[in-house]
Design a protein around this motif. Structure first.
Motif, mmCIF file in Angstrom:
data_model
loop_
_atom_site.group_PDB
_atom_site.id
_atom_site.type_symbol
_atom_site.label_atom_id
_atom_site.label_comp_id
_atom_site.label_asym_id
_atom_site.label_seq_id
_atom_site.Cartn_x
_atom_site.Cartn_y
_atom_site.Cartn_z
ATOM 1 N N UNK A 169 0.804 -1.316 0.022
ATOM 2 C CA UNK A 169 -0.040 0.013 0.001
ATOM 3 C C UNK A 169 0.660 1.177 -0.155
ATOM 4 N N UNK A 170 1.963 1.154 0.574
ATOM 5 C CA UNK A 170 3.012 2.233 0.662
ATOM 6 C C UNK A 170 3.555 2.772 -0.531
ATOM 7 N N UNK A 171 3.575 1.791 -1.530
ATOM 8 C CA UNK A 171 4.021 2.029 -2.838
ATOM 9 C C UNK A 171 3.084 2.507 -3.857
ATOM 10 N N UNK A 172 1.664 2.623 -3.232
ATOM 11 C CA UNK A 172 0.836 3.001 -4.295
ATOM 12 C C UNK A 172 0.204 4.672 -3.973
ATOM 13 N N UNK A 173 0.766 5.595 -4.652
ATOM 14 C CA UNK A 173 0.070 7.017 -4.573
ATOM 15 C C UNK A 173 -1.311 7.103 -5.152
ATOM 16 N N UNK A 174 -2.100 7.895 -4.475
ATOM 17 C CA UNK A 174 -3.337 8.178 -4.841
ATOM 18 C C UNK A 174 -3.331 9.573 -5.181
ATOM 19 N N UNK A 175 -3.836 9.721 -6.464
ATOM 20 C CA UNK A 175 -3.935 11.084 -7.246
ATOM 21 C C UNK A 175 -5.371 11.408 -7.437
ATOM 22 N N UNK A 176 -5.673 12.672 -7.332
ATOM 23 C CA UNK A 176 -6.996 13.092 -7.871
ATOM 24 C C UNK A 176 -7.020 12.986 -9.515
ATOM 25 N N UNK A 177 -8.008 12.307 -9.752
ATOM 26 C CA UNK A 177 -8.246 12.418 -11.363
ATOM 27 C C UNK A 177 -9.453 12.695 -11.442
ATOM 28 N N UNK A 178 -9.739 13.028 -12.845
ATOM 29 C CA UNK A 178 -11.029 13.653 -13.537
ATOM 30 C C UNK A 178 -11.530 12.390 -14.522
ATOM 31 N N UNK A 179 -12.399 11.544 -14.019
ATOM 32 C CA UNK A 179 -12.754 10.448 -15.032
ATOM 33 C C UNK A 179 -14.120 10.708 -15.512
ATOM 34 N N UNK A 180 -14.713 9.526 -15.393
ATOM 35 C CA UNK A 180 -16.162 9.622 -15.996
ATOM 36 C C UNK A 180 -17.010 8.498 -15.257
ATOM 37 N N UNK A 181 -18.056 8.556 -15.243
ATOM 38 C CA UNK A 181 -18.863 7.573 -14.831
ATOM 39 C C UNK A 181 -19.945 7.112 -15.877
ATOM 40 N N UNK A 182 -19.545 5.962 -16.314
ATOM 41 C CA UNK A 182 -20.403 5.255 -17.461
ATOM 42 C C UNK A 182 -21.622 4.368 -16.946
ATOM 43 N N UNK A 183 -22.677 4.764 -17.253
ATOM 44 C CA UNK A 183 -24.126 4.042 -17.045
ATOM 45 C C UNK A 183 -24.386 3.173 -18.035
ATOM 46 N N UNK A 184 -24.335 1.844 -17.595
ATOM 47 C CA UNK A 184 -24.330 0.692 -18.861
ATOM 48 C C UNK A 184 -25.697 0.017 -18.310
ATOM 49 N N UNK A 185 -26.508 -0.350 -19.363
ATOM 50 C CA UNK A 185 -27.627 -1.117 -19.340
ATOM 51 C C UNK A 185 -27.394 -2.733 -19.504
ATOM 52 N N UNK A 186 -27.691 -3.248 -18.378
ATOM 53 C CA UNK A 186 -27.283 -4.884 -18.548
ATOM 54 C C UNK A 186 -28.979 -5.383 -18.725
ATOM 55 N N UNK A 187 -29.112 -6.138 -19.784
ATOM 56 C CA UNK A 187 -30.478 -6.791 -19.931
ATOM 57 C C UNK A 187 -30.666 -7.831 -19.152
ATOM 58 N N UNK A 188 -31.858 -8.079 -18.538
ATOM 59 C CA UNK A 188 -32.209 -9.204 -17.973
ATOM 60 C C UNK A 188 -32.062 -10.563 -18.766
ATOM 61 N N UNK A 189 -31.872 -11.726 -18.275
ATOM 62 C CA UNK A 189 -31.773 -12.888 -18.983
ATOM 63 C C UNK A 189 -32.985 -13.462 -19.616
ATOM 64 N N UNK A 190 -33.844 -13.120 -18.670
ATOM 65 C CA UNK A 190 -35.422 -13.386 -19.095
ATOM 66 C C UNK A 190 -35.881 -12.731 -20.202
ATOM 67 N N UNK A 191 -35.485 -11.682 -20.701
ATOM 68 C CA UNK A 191 -35.857 -10.415 -21.265
ATOM 69 C C UNK A 191 -37.045 -9.616 -20.984
#
Ligand SMILES: [Zn+2]
Ligand SMILES: [Zn+2]
Length: 902
Positions: A186-208
């Motif tokens: 954990x010590x070797x990982x630095x946490x940086x602020x980043x500007x990303x995105x939130x993708x909203x994905x539709x997952x279809x139900x298996x029964x349609x």
């Protein structure tokens, strides 16, 4: 020996350090008498460059070690460096990259050879810098975590833990750097602020029967999804729990599960679960027995499980997945989203959480004695076998230790201790053979085709053994017997968990042949403050406010830098370093130097050594300064014992600058001129004071103190004098007091009266050399009697013509000041003195200052200001208001004195 006109830090530093080393003053000998006092240095990375954190840490250690050595302790301070796995490997990788090569082009053996060569050439740099600071380590005992001896200790501990069932191999989620191709702590990982995105994905139900929308910051990982999760209390989804969805692009059917950990407010309240690429998902997946599907290889490129995306980098894959989802109309929306991004602290590559086969230490599992590693380490601090300074860090330690997870100790690097586990190539699925020495044949099939595990150990594994591996463990050496447990560990708060906690666990586990109290690696832990710049800001490369200790040592001298750091080291508070403070410490060094030159000049015709003076023949002033010195010695000793470095430095400073230089040297001037017995007494006391005050100064300012001590040494009359100050005895206060309490009070009154006369003189606009006539009144008979012997001193200190009681020269006026426990002290003013003009001037000044003070006060009372302005501006305003209030107080005091005058 003469003292040159000014102190030259550079030549003194080189000369004395080399001499101390040549004389072997810092060498420890377990057979020598004296209570043991031992410290192991927090080993800096072999790639390291001295920074202020080291400078502070080493200065404070040296203050303690030098004090204890002078107090007669059998002292050991072990220096050394850490091989620093990934850090060092990367330095050499960058070096060979200049020739267009990677470590794989060289192969493991010649790459490691290359790193060793680098270490031999450059690895000693930081230790040289620590020497320049004056660190009085036993440099003959320098250790390196990859030394043969330390490596043997590492193998021994690994094998023991493995046989005790406390080391195991497991498939776990770890932080992975795809560039370095290794697991990271954990010590070797630095946490940086980043500007990303939130993708909203539709997952279809298996029964349609519809779909469920999930929100994610990493659409490419959906290829490894094995569930969708919702909060059980979220009514929007109650009906869907237990149903299945068909994963777009891949076509796998996966369940919808309910779990308390899902945040209803995040995105749509439904999240995709990728147990093989996310820490939270991994845990959730275990609770719901979900499949773990890794979709990336060790370079973070997509693997066969990613289906059509195989071979793409994770970045290419993200683009393609988003494009494909858009084409299938499964992308509901994209929102901007700020989040934290983990990057490799060594190479800045985005870290990938990965499932991987690694070696772990089971920290919560009971060992052979029924206690877990963490449990025993917690208990030792609860019992007070090890204590922290400041105490509140114990809470940090407890809260970490009580939530501790198994420790991933394997790294996929080449530079480090290779894991002592061997796999038989003939027996599949066999347990590895774990032994210290390479086995010759497989224990099961007798085959000789054995392959050593490729991984090396986390660098904190070997540094976790540092307090005893450096003393020769696993052998029962005299050093281990004498110096373990070590007395004190001085370190930064940022490695309490990574280092302090591991040393505690491994020390208690390994040193198992002693009573419990004796197993801990150190009795006390002092957590050093953080060094900030003069504006209170943290020093970082990006701010460009990093102070290079070598530069300030060059500019102000090492003694001044050390003194400043010690003086600012307040427990539990950040340390704010400024040029002003450094300059003040340099001025302090110069003040001592000039005082020494003054004394030397007055010793020109004195015998060597001086003849001791019978205490009964000492004057009041002489007995007073010896009494103050006793007091300083007593308080410095107490402060150092309590690790109050700032208080100790302040006491030394106050005594030398104010009591000795400002007052005693002034008082000694007349007797020095007088010749005879009073001259002999003054000389003796000046030299005596110098001897003892240099001894208490030495731990803070070793170089200048040694240089002056050597110059004065021929005059010292002590019979058991050591050759050098570095090994002289630390002073203890005299058994019988030099002064009665009444005499003490009278001298403080004398000082107060002198200060009052000086301030009255400047109030009248006279220069400091102007002779004055003193008038005293309103004294009680007691205070008069006590003060009587001090009158000659008062006259000398104030350069006054006369002291009169209760009477004034005809036709003169007097301005008075009141001295507590004494009476009123005043000086006569000339006829022509115009009180009204002086008062008007003072009133005008007072008005000005009051106006400013009110402005500052109003700002501070304005909530708009205090809430919105940055904290530093508020603090600055508060400080300025305090200064103004101080000025107001002084001015109104003076005004009052003038008003009383007629
Ligand atoms: Zn990396
Ligand atoms: Zn075999």
């Amino acid at each position: 020996m003469e003292l040159s006109k000014t102190f030259d830090p550079k030549s003194a530093e080189e000369h004395w350090f080399q001499l101390w080393i040549d004389r072997g003053y810092f060498k420890a000998d377990p057979d020598r008498e004296g209570d043991p006092f031992s410290i192991v240095i927090p080993p800096p990375n072999v790639t390291g460059q001295l920074h202020l954190g080291h400078a502070l840490n080493v200065t404070l250690q040296d203050v303690i070690v030098r004090t204890r050595r002078m107090q007669g302790f059998n002292t050991l301070w072990v220096p050394g460096t850490d091989h620093a796995g990934i850090a060092t490997q990367n330095v050499v990788e960058r070096e060979i990259a200049k020739g267009g090569k990677t470590r794989h082009d060289l192969g493991r053996d010649s790459f490691v050879e290359r790193v060793w060569k680098w270490k031999e050439t450059y690895g000693g740099k930081i230790l040289h810098q620590l020497r320049r600071l004056g660190a009085s380590c036993d440099w003959s005992r320098e250790r390196f975590t990859l030394d043969p001896g330390l490596s043997r200790a590492v193998a021994r501990v690994f094998v023991r833990l493995y046989r005790d069932g406390l080391i195991y191999r497991g498939r776990r989620m770890i932080n992975w750097c795809p560039r370095c191709e290794t697991a990271l702590s954990d010590l070797e990982v630095e946490h940086k602020d980043a500007q990303g995105h939130l993708w909203h994905i539709r997952y279809p139900l298996a029964d349609g029967s519809g779909s469920i929308t999930v929100a994610t910051t990493r659409p490419e990982t959906m290829l490894g999804d094995t569930a969708v999760a919702v909060n059980p209390a979220d009514e929007r989804y109650t009906a869907l729990v237990g149903k299945k969805i068909r994963l777009p692009l891949i076509g796998r059917e996966i369940p919808i599960v309910a779990d308390d950990s899902v945040d209803r407010e995040f995105g749509s309240g439904a999240v995709k679960i990728t147990p093989a690429h996310d820490f939270n998902d991994f845990e959730l997946g275990r609770r719901h027995h979900l499949e773990q599907i890794s979709v990336m290889d060790t370079h973070a490129s997509m693997n066969p499980a990613a289906g059509p995306y195989q071979g793409m980098t994770r970045e290419q894959c993200r683009k393609q997945v988003v494009a494909d989802l858009t084409a299938q109309d499964l992308l509901e929306k994209i929102e901007p989203h700020a989040h934290k991004l983990g990057v490799c602290s060594r190479c800045d590559t985005v870290v990938e959480p990965m499932l991987s086969d690694q070696w772990f230490v089971a920290v919560n599992k009971p060992g052979p004695n029924g206690k877990s590693l963490a449990g025993a380490a917690i208990e030792a601090v609860e019992n007070g076998d090890t204590t922290f300074h400041p105490k509140f860090w114990e809470n940090t330690y407890f809260s970490w230790m009580r939530n501790i997870q198994d420790w991933c100790i394997s790294r996929q690097l080449w530079w480090g201790h290779r894991i002592p586990a061997y796999w038989c190539m003939r027996c599949e699925d066999a347990e590895p053979i774990v032994t210290e020495e390479r086995p010759t044949a497989c224990l099961k099939c007798g085959g000789a085709d054995l392959r050593q595990d490729e991984d090396v150990l986390d660098t904190w594994f070997s540094s976790g053994l540092w307090p005893f591996s450096t003393l020769g463990w696993p052998d029962a050496t005299p050093e281990l017997k004498r110096y373990y447990p070590t007395s004190l560990l001085l370190t930064g708060f940022d490695i309490i968990f990574f280092w302090v906690a591991r040393m505690m666990m491994l020390g208690i586990y390994c040193i198992d042949d002693r009573p419990e109290r004796e197993r801990v690696p150190f009795r006390e832990v002092y957590i050093t403050p953080l060094v900030r710049d003069q504006y209170g800001k943290k020093m970082t490369k990006s701010r460009g406010n990093v102070v290079d200790p070598l530069e300030i040592m060059e500019k102000y001298g090492t003694d001044a830098v050390r003194f400043t750091l010690a003086q600012l080291a307040v427990q539990g508070r950040d340390l704010i370093l400024s040029d002003d403070r450094l300059a003040a410490s340099r001025a302090f060094a110069n003040k001592i130097w000039n005082a020494a030159r003054f004394v030397m000049m007055n010793l020109a015709d004195a015998p060597q050594p001086l003849k001791p003076v019978d205490p009964a023949d000492l004057g009041l002033a002489e007995r007073w300064i010896l009494s103050r010195l006793d007091n300083a010695v007593r308080e410095v000793t107490e402060a150092i014992d309590a690790y109050e470095f700032n208080r100790a430095a302040l006491i030394v400073y106050q005594f030398i600058w104010h009591e000795f230089c400002d007052w005693y040297i002034e008082l000694a001037k007349d007797p020095l001129k007088a010749g005879g017995a009073s001259q002999a007494a003054a000389r003796y006391v000046l030299v005596e004071c110098f001897d003892r005050m240099l001894r208490i100064l030495h731990p803070f300012m070793p170089f200048i103190s040694e240089e002056i001590w050597q110059a004065l040494r021929p005059y010292f009359s002590a019979t058991d004098l050591s050759e050098h100050l570095a090994v002289a005895k630390f002073p203890t206060p005299s058994v019988t007091p030099w002064l009665s309490p009444a005499e003490e009070t009278a001298m403080s009154s004398c000082i107060a009266a002198t200060q009052a006369v000086n301030s009255l003189r400047s109030l009248l606009g006279w220069n400091p050399g102007q002779r004055v006539k003193i008038v005293m009144k309103r004294m009680t008979s007691d205070s008069f009697a006590q003060f009587q012997p001090w009158l000659p001193y008062l006259r000398a200190l104030t350069k006054s013509e006369s002291v009169m009681f209760e009477q004034v020269s005809p036709g003169r006026q007097v301005v008075f000041a009141h001295i507590e426990r004494l009476g009123d002290v005043g000086i006569e003013t000339p006829d022509a003195f115009d009180f009204e003009v002086a008062r008007t001037k003072l009133r005008k000044q007072l008005d000005e200052v009051s106006k400013y003070e009110r402005q500052h006060d109003a700002r501070l009372k304005d909530e708009n200001f205090t809430r919105k302005a940055d904290p530093e501006t508020v603090t600055e305003t508060q400080q300025r208001r305090e200064v103004l209030q101080g000025q107001m107080y002084l001015l109104s005091e003076q005004l009052q004195q003038l008003e009383q005058a007629n």
